[in-house]
Design a protein around this motif. Structure first.
Motif, PDB file in Angstrom:
ATOM      1  N   ASP A 199       1.067  11.044  -9.650  1.00  0.00           N
ATOM      2  CA  ASP A 199       1.567  12.275 -10.253  1.00  0.00           C
ATOM      3  C   ASP A 199       0.871  13.451  -9.576  1.00  0.00           C
ATOM      4  OD1 ASP A 199       2.147  14.459 -11.891  1.00  0.00           O
ATOM      5  OD2 ASP A 199       2.149  13.246 -13.710  1.00  0.00           O
ATOM      6  N   TRP A 256       8.828  14.593 -32.399  1.00  0.00           N
ATOM      7  CA  TRP A 256       9.656  14.733 -31.203  1.00  0.00           C
ATOM      8  C   TRP A 256      11.133  14.488 -31.475  1.00  0.00           C
ATOM      9  CZ3 TRP A 256       6.319  17.212 -28.591  1.00  0.00           C
ATOM     10  CH2 TRP A 256       4.964  16.887 -28.687  1.00  0.00           C
ATOM     11  N   ARG A 267       5.303  19.835 -19.969  1.00  0.00           N
ATOM     12  CA  ARG A 267       6.117  18.794 -19.324  1.00  0.00           C
ATOM     13  C   ARG A 267       6.130  17.528 -20.173  1.00  0.00           C
ATOM     14  NH1 ARG A 267       4.398  15.782 -13.784  1.00  0.00           N
ATOM     15  NH2 ARG A 267       2.984  14.834 -15.313  1.00  0.00           N
ATOM     16  N   GLU A 268       4.964  17.118 -20.675  1.00  0.00           N
ATOM     17  CA  GLU A 268       4.881  15.920 -21.501  1.00  0.00           C
ATOM     18  C   GLU A 268       5.616  16.113 -22.819  1.00  0.00           C
ATOM     19  OE1 GLU A 268       3.910  12.070 -22.826  1.00  0.00           O
ATOM     20  OE2 GLU A 268       3.995  12.992 -20.830  1.00  0.00           O
ATOM     21  N   THR A 270       8.172  18.100 -23.292  1.00  0.00           N
ATOM     22  CA  THR A 270       9.594  18.079 -22.953  1.00  0.00           C
ATOM     23  C   THR A 270      10.100  16.647 -22.824  1.00  0.00           C
ATOM     24  OG1 THR A 270       9.451  20.206 -21.794  1.00  0.00           O
ATOM     25  CG2 THR A 270      11.300  18.772 -21.227  1.00  0.00           C
ATOM     26  N   ARG A 271       9.326  15.798 -22.163  1.00  0.00           N
ATOM     27  CA  ARG A 271       9.714  14.391 -22.002  1.00  0.00           C
ATOM     28  C   ARG A 271       9.862  13.718 -23.363  1.00  0.00           C
ATOM     29  NH1 ARG A 271       7.796   9.522 -22.268  1.00  0.00           N
ATOM     30  NH2 ARG A 271       5.706  10.209 -22.906  1.00  0.00           N
ATOM     31  N   ARG A 272       8.942  13.992 -24.262  1.00  0.00           N
ATOM     32  CA  ARG A 272       8.978  13.363 -25.582  1.00  0.00           C
ATOM     33  C   ARG A 272      10.147  13.878 -26.418  1.00  0.00           C
ATOM     34  NH1 ARG A 272       3.029  11.655 -27.396  1.00  0.00           N
ATOM     35  NH2 ARG A 272       2.157  11.265 -25.312  1.00  0.00           N
ATOM     36  N   ASN A 282      12.922  14.953 -25.190  1.00  0.00           N
ATOM     37  CA  ASN A 282      14.132  14.409 -24.573  1.00  0.00           C
ATOM     38  C   ASN A 282      14.410  12.990 -25.066  1.00  0.00           C
ATOM     39  OD1 ASN A 282      16.330  14.619 -22.647  1.00  0.00           O
ATOM     40  ND2 ASN A 282      15.202  13.148 -21.402  1.00  0.00           N
ATOM     41  N   GLU A 283      13.368  12.196 -25.256  1.00  0.00           N
ATOM     42  CA  GLU A 283      13.543  10.842 -25.779  1.00  0.00           C
ATOM     43  C   GLU A 283      13.812  10.853 -27.279  1.00  0.00           C
ATOM     44  OE1 GLU A 283      10.023   8.727 -24.736  1.00  0.00           O
ATOM     45  OE2 GLU A 283      10.518   8.613 -22.586  1.00  0.00           O
ATOM     46  N   VAL A 302      18.801  18.822 -22.887  1.00  0.00           N
ATOM     47  CA  VAL A 302      17.817  19.495 -22.041  1.00  0.00           C
ATOM     48  C   VAL A 302      17.881  21.004 -22.236  1.00  0.00           C
ATOM     49  CG1 VAL A 302      17.218  20.024 -19.646  1.00  0.00           C
ATOM     50  CG2 VAL A 302      17.669  17.666 -20.324  1.00  0.00           C
ATOM     51  N   SER A 321       6.742  22.401 -12.753  1.00  0.00           N
ATOM     52  CA  SER A 321       6.457  21.156 -13.470  1.00  0.00           C
ATOM     53  C   SER A 321       7.471  20.893 -14.573  1.00  0.00           C
ATOM     54  CB  SER A 321       5.053  21.215 -14.082  1.00  0.00           C
ATOM     55  OG  SER A 321       4.063  21.315 -13.095  1.00  0.00           O
ATOM     56  N   CYS A 325      11.474  21.846 -12.965  1.00  0.00           N
ATOM     57  CA  CYS A 325      11.790  21.283 -11.646  1.00  0.00           C
ATOM     58  C   CYS A 325      12.163  22.363 -10.640  1.00  0.00           C
ATOM     59  CB  CYS A 325      12.915  20.242 -11.725  1.00  0.00           C
ATOM     60  SG  CYS A 325      12.467  18.809 -12.734  1.00  0.00           S
TER      61      CYS A 325
END
Length: 247
Positions: free
Chosen positions: A14, A55, A74-75, A77-79, A81-82, A95, A119, A122
């Motif tokens: 990463d 989340w 970023r983390e 956002t990932r969580r 999104n899931e 998104v 980050s 994108c």
């Protein structure tokens, strides 16, 4: 995990892990630590909200008022999104919702603003063709930066006498003053317009709530605010009800 994936992970770490390991005067949080800290928030939120998954909440908002690499955003956002897959099934719509309504940051320099947008979005410009969200029409998105100046306190420093080069008269000035908001030294950060001030907009104000609302253009409430330990008291006092996470 396959051997190819192991090799890939070994040779393609990463980029934020690489940045966190660099030797410099900035302190960057490694991705692994950011993930572990957000795990603690997840547990605390569930405990305080009858088992609810933070989340999976489309109305929850996260603010990093001292964002540098964007690793926490970023983390988060990932969580989101899931967690919001069943709430907002369409990927692009999901998104767009997360990045325009749930993820916010305030950068301390132009470089950290660009790095954070890269980050999280994108792309260092939120409205570029490479951006993963199609809902922003400004290059900043919700990761804001404007140069903030230190306010030098004339009650600090040393009073020195000088000779006015034009009149020849004796004048008195203050040297070595400190910022009335953060205590930064004028000798270190009074460097002119060509260099960054490293002044945090979040704390260089007499009214943090009002300043946040000015920055994001709305009456904002945040459920999770990320900050350093020394800013925790200020965060808790001005972001009522928010979980304050020490970075």
């Amino acid at each position: 995990m396959s051997a190819s994936n192991l090799l890939l992970n070994k040779h393609n770490p990463d980029v934020l892990t690489c940045i966190a390991n660099l030797s410099n005067d900035e302190v960057f949080t490694p991705p692994e630590m950011a993930a572990a800290m957000l795990d603690l928030v997840t547990e605390a939120w569930a405990r305080d909200h009858d088992g609810e998954n933070l989340w999976a909440n489309p109305n929850a908002r996260v603010l990093d008022p001292f964002v540098k690499t964007g690793v926490f955003l970023r983390e988060a956002t990932r969580r989101f999104n899931e967690g919001l897959i069943t709430v907002i099934p369409d990927a692009q719509e999901r998104v767009n919702h997360i990045l325009t309504k749930q993820i916010y940051g305030i950068a301390i320099t132009e470089l950290t603003a660009l790095m954070s947008r890269r980050s999280v979005y994108c792309s260092k410009y939120a409205n570029s063709e490479h951006f993963i969200c199609t809902a922003f029409d400004t290059p900043d998105g919700n990761i804001w930066f404007e140069r903030t100046e230190h306010i030098w306190d004339d009650k600090t420093g040393t009073r020195e006498s000088r000779v006015d080069p034009l009149s020849g008269e004796e004048i008195f000035i203050r040297t070595g003053r400190r910022c009335s908001y953060c205590g930064a030294g004028e000798n270190d950060y009074g460097r002119g317009e060509d260099l960054e001030t490293h002044a945090y907009a979040f704390i260089h104000t007499n009214n943090i709530r009002q300043r946040i609302n000015e920055i994001f253009g709305a009456d904002m409430h945040f459920d999770l605010v990320i900050g350093k330990p020394r800013e925790q008291i200020m965060i808790r006092a001005n972001c009522a009800g928010a979980y304050a996470l020490s970075a």
